[in-house]
Every structure is written in structure tokens, then in C-alpha cells.
Design a protein around this motif. Structure first.
Motif, PDB file in Angstrom:
ATOM      1  N   ASN A 190       0.821  -1.209   0.000  1.00  0.00           N
ATOM      2  CA  ASN A 190       0.000   0.000   0.000  1.00  0.00           C
ATOM      3  C   ASN A 190       0.853   1.258   0.000  1.00  0.00           C
ATOM      4  O   ASN A 190       2.067   1.219   0.161  1.00  0.00           O
ATOM      5  N   GLY A 191       0.170   2.363  -0.211  1.00  0.00           N
ATOM      6  CA  GLY A 191       0.833   3.655  -0.298  1.00  0.00           C
ATOM      7  C   GLY A 191      -0.216   4.744  -0.406  1.00  0.00           C
ATOM      8  O   GLY A 191      -1.417   4.475  -0.292  1.00  0.00           O
ATOM      9  N   PRO A 192       0.204   5.975  -0.657  1.00  0.00           N
ATOM     10  CA  PRO A 192      -0.754   7.080  -0.710  1.00  0.00           C
ATOM     11  C   PRO A 192      -1.615   7.049  -1.961  1.00  0.00           C
ATOM     12  O   PRO A 192      -1.117   6.788  -3.060  1.00  0.00           O
ATOM     13  N   ASP A 243       3.200   5.267  -8.441  1.00  0.00           N
ATOM     14  CA  ASP A 243       2.667   4.143  -9.209  1.00  0.00           C
ATOM     15  C   ASP A 243       3.033   2.789  -8.597  1.00  0.00           C
ATOM     16  O   ASP A 243       3.002   1.763  -9.257  1.00  0.00           O
ATOM     17  N   GLY A 244       3.378   2.791  -7.309  1.00  0.00           N
ATOM     18  CA  GLY A 244       3.697   1.542  -6.628  1.00  0.00           C
ATOM     19  C   GLY A 244       3.607   1.695  -5.126  1.00  0.00           C
ATOM     20  O   GLY A 244       3.459   2.814  -4.610  1.00  0.00           O
ATOM     21  N   PRO A 245       3.698   0.583  -4.393  1.00  0.00           N
ATOM     22  CA  PRO A 245       3.599   0.645  -2.927  1.00  0.00           C
ATOM     23  C   PRO A 245       4.758   1.415  -2.318  1.00  0.00           C
ATOM     24  O   PRO A 245       5.891   1.323  -2.774  1.00  0.00           O
ATOM     25  N   ALA A 246       4.455   2.190  -1.267  1.00  0.00           N
ATOM     26  CA  ALA A 246       5.482   3.011  -0.634  1.00  0.00           C
ATOM     27  C   ALA A 246       5.502   2.858   0.878  1.00  0.00           C
ATOM     28  O   ALA A 246       6.479   3.231   1.514  1.00  0.00           O
ATOM     29  N   GLU A 278      -8.474   1.907  -0.847  1.00  0.00           N
ATOM     30  CA  GLU A 278      -8.930   1.060   0.256  1.00  0.00           C
ATOM     31  C   GLU A 278     -10.307   1.492   0.764  1.00  0.00           C
ATOM     32  O   GLU A 278     -11.210   0.676   0.931  1.00  0.00           O
ATOM     33  N   GLN A 279     -10.466   2.777   0.998  1.00  0.00           N
ATOM     34  CA  GLN A 279     -11.726   3.314   1.489  1.00  0.00           C
ATOM     35  C   GLN A 279     -11.800   4.779   1.115  1.00  0.00           C
ATOM     36  O   GLN A 279     -10.834   5.513   1.286  1.00  0.00           O
ATOM     37  N   CYS A 318      -5.628   5.900   1.369  1.00  0.00           N
ATOM     38  CA  CYS A 318      -4.765   4.718   1.303  1.00  0.00           C
ATOM     39  C   CYS A 318      -5.104   3.925   0.048  1.00  0.00           C
ATOM     40  O   CYS A 318      -6.274   3.669  -0.231  1.00  0.00           O
ATOM     41  N   ALA A 319      -4.077   3.555  -0.698  1.00  0.00           N
ATOM     42  CA  ALA A 319      -4.270   2.783  -1.928  1.00  0.00           C
ATOM     43  C   ALA A 319      -3.470   1.494  -1.868  1.00  0.00           C
ATOM     44  O   ALA A 319      -2.416   1.421  -1.224  1.00  0.00           O
TER      45      ALA A 319
END
Length: 397
Positions: free
Chosen positions: A260-262, A267-270, A381-382, A387-388
């Protein structure tokens, strides 16, 4: 003694001129003006013997005020001037509100004006009308044209419609899939091009309109058949490949492939990241286990059938929506959406579940990278928590 009295009087005058209450009185704020005795009026400007939509507002009472007029589109027009020219955007009866303040509080007085025609078209309405120079209350279906694009080589009917409503009304175009009722394209411009993201099917084109008096109507212009792409979005070209079928596996490079990330950034998890060698462990506890989510999991997009399939055999319908975006950021963060018709435990993209939301599958996955054989997807996510979840794949050769 006279000199002393003169000096004291001058000092008193100085104190009075600095008294805030004196400033209030000079502006009229302190006067006991009420809605019953306020002297004010709102008068339409007459053009060629008809009341236009420009309104002269005039306050002749010693009191501060704000004029306000509701609009057919957008926010009300306001003015704090005692004398001004404002406008309304609708014919018929319009209400001009005058809100005043005095020491007794606030009061509002309303003035009713009748508008016969729109002589001044506000910018937000003119933007939608385009080259149409009038805004009135007439609608004739014969003034509407729809031209479907045709492939020059094959003569097949394409997926682009040039539409024009020459009536002086506000327009809302809608293109519906006849089979499903789903809206496939829309526009609020009188003159536009409607792009349907499909190379087959039957579609109904509907024009909803709003007249200058605020009344609305709707007219169907019948069904149109699409037989091919005459305008194929670049993202669909990329995802479908040469044959219309592409298979995607976890990214094999030295990078995190899931986490996950912002939301609306990168373009990827951070934040919480997982490399490829950890995916068997992560995927084992999710629906479908390692076969659907692990190191060797893949998924296939078949544009010929509209079906997406996981390497474990799970399948669902999918649709690429280039015009649907997860976030309206100025830099165009995502390139569109892939919608998967999934529910429960049946999903096809490896690990495409909300791990903090009961492992509910993500239906809308947004494309944040699609180049050089790569495909990075993300889902929120929500709504509102920023959160993405990110999923990094590459084309399987």
C-alpha cells in the motif's frame, strides 16, 4: 475663556469623528430601516420592448445590503452595491433577494421580476451552447444532427458520434447500451463528439434538454449499431496487444510487487511493501490460495470475449473505461479504469482484495503504469482515507 471653550469643542469634535458608532450612522447601519420601510427596487432592463434578463437593483435607504439572484446554472449572482446591474439566467418569474443589516439584526426583502427573453447569456451557459447564439424556450428535433463515424476501408460503423443540437437549450447527451442499460458515453455540450468504448453492440442516443424557462424534456434519437473501432483508445491498444488476448504475471524485477501507499500519488507501494518472493506466503491465506495469488499466479484479459481469467480458472467479465479516473488530479495520475465484474471470493487479479475490508474484491482497478510491457494497477482502500493498494505486473511472454 473663549479660546479654551473653542479648544475643548474642537477636541470633542475629534473624539466624535473617531467614534465607530458615528461611522455606522454615516453608512446607515445604525438607522432603524426595516423590510417594511426600506426604499429599494429591482427593475428589468427593457430591450426592444421586452424585459431582458439584466436587472437594475437600487437601494435608496441609508442601510448596507447585499443583492442576490439565483441562477439556472451555478452559484447565485451577488452584489453589495447600492446601485448595480446584475443578471438572471432564466425567463419567467425570478426572485431578487435583498439582505440588509442594522442594529436590530438582519432582514431580507424579496423583489419579483418577470423576464421575457435572455439578451445576455452568462459565460457558463454560453460555454455549453458553444456556437449557438441564443438561449430560449423552443426545441425542435429536426435541429439535431447525429453522424456516426464509418471506417473508410471496410465501411463498418464506428464508435464515434458527432452530435449537434442547434436549439438554444442546454443539452445533456446520453448513450446507453441497449442490452444492459449502462451509460456508455455522455456530454453536456450542444456540439461534441461522443466516444463509446466498444467495437460492437447496439446503443441508444438520448438528448435531455433544459429550456431557458427552466422546464426540461427528453428525446430519443433511436438505436445505433457499432461494428468496429474507428477510434481505439491507446490504453486499449496496449492492453489488448496484437491478438486481443494478453496474459499478465507479477513483475519479475527487483521491486515490491504488492502493498500500500498514498492514494493519488506514485505508481507503486510506498508504505507496506512486499517483494515477489513473499507472494506465496501472502497469497496462501487469501481466496484461491497460492494458485490464484502466489509467485506463479497470472491473469488474462481477453478482449475478444470480454472475459478475464486467473491462472486457477476463476473468470469474470471485465471492461476498460479510459474516461473513468480514480482521482481528478491535474497531472492525470491514472490512465483509466479496468472494471472487473467480481463479488465474494471470485476475483481474477492476484491479491486484488481489500485486506483491511474483509477481503472484499476490488471491482475498479485504476491503471497507473502501462508501458514497456508493464502494468501497475491500484485501488482505493476506502473513500476518503487516502490509502491505496498497488499491484505490479508485466506482460508474460
Amino acid at each position: 475663556m473663549k479660546k479654551l471653550i473653542f479648544a475643548m469643542s474642537a477636541f470633542a469634535m475629534l473624539l466624535t469623528s473617531c467614534d465607530p458608532s458615528t461611522d455606522d450612522i454615516s453608512s446607515g447601519f445604525n438607522n432603524n430601516v426595516t423590510a417594511e420601510n426600506v426604499i429599494a427596487k429591482a427593475t428589468p432592463v427593457v430591450v426592444n420592448g421586452k424585459n431582458s434578463n439584466r436587472i437594475i437593483v437600487e437601494n435608496n435607504s441609508p442601510i448596507t445590503c447585499q443583492w442576490s439572484a439565483k441562477q439556472l446554472l451555478g452559484n447565485p449572482v451577488t452584489s453589495k452595491k447600492s446601485y448595480d446591474t446584475i443578471y438572471v439566467s432564466q425567463t419567467g418569474t425570478n426572485v431578487i433577494s435583498m439582505t440588509c443589516h442594522n442594529l436590530n439584526g438582519e432582514f431580507t426583502k424579496e423583489f419579483t421580476v418577470t423576464v421575457d427573453e435572455i439578451s445576455y447569456i452568462p459565460d457558463n451557459i454560453q460555454k455549453r451552447l458553444g456556437e449557438i447564439s441564443n438561449f430560449d424556450t423552443s426545441f425542435e428535433a429536426s435541429k439535431v444532427s447525429i453522424v456516426q463515424e464509418v471506417d473508410e476501408e471496410t465501411g463498418k460503423k464506428g464508435n464515434v458520434f458527432a452530435v449537434k443540437n442547434a436549439n438554444g437549450v442546454l443539452t445533456d447527451w446520453v448513450v446507453k447500451d441497449v442490452a444492459t442499460g449502462e451509460v456508455m458515453a455522455s456530454s453536456n455540450l450542444n456540439i461534441d463528439q461522443l466516444l463509446v468504448i466498444s467495437d460492437t453492440g447496439e446503443y441508444e442516443i438520448i438528448l435531455n434538454y433544459t429550456k431557458a424557462d427552466g422546464t426540461t424534456g427528453s428525446h430519443s434519437f433511436g438505436n445505433y449499431t457499432i461494428e468496429c473501432y474507428t477510434n481505439k483508445p491507446v490504453i486499449i491498444e496496449y492492453l489488448s496487444g496484437e491478438t486481443g488476448v494478453t496474459e499478465w504475471q507479477w513483475f519479475q524485477g527487483n521491486a515490491a510487487v504488492w502493498g500500500n501507499g498514498p492514494w493519488a500519488s506514485g505508481d507503486g507501494p510506498a508504505w507496506w511493501t512486499n517483494n515477489l518472493d513473499s507472494m506465496d506466503g501472502n497469497g496462501g491465506g487469501k481466496p484461491g490460495g497460492t494458485a490464484r495469488n502466489g509467485i506463479n499466479a497470472t491473469f488474462t484479459l481477453d478482449f475478444n470475449t470480454g472475459i478475464a481469467t486467473n491462472s486457477d480458472g476463476t473468470s469474470c467479465a471485465f471492461k476498460v473505461l479510459p474516461l473513468k479516473h480514480g482521482h481528478d488530479s491535474a497531472d492525470g495520475w491514472d490512465k483509466g479504469c479496468i472494471h472487473f465484474d467480481v463479488s465474494g471470493s471470485a476475483y481474477v487479479v492476484p491479491m486484488a482484495v481489500n485486506v483491511n475490508g474483509g477481503d472484499e474484491p476490488f471491482q475498479d482497478m485504476y491503471i497507473v503504469k502501462a508501458e514497456d510491457g508493464r502494468l501497475n494497477l491500484t485501488s482505493e482502500e476506502q473513500s476518503g482515507n487516502w490509502c491505496a493498494w498497488f499491484f505490479l505486473f508485466e506482460r508474460k511472454k
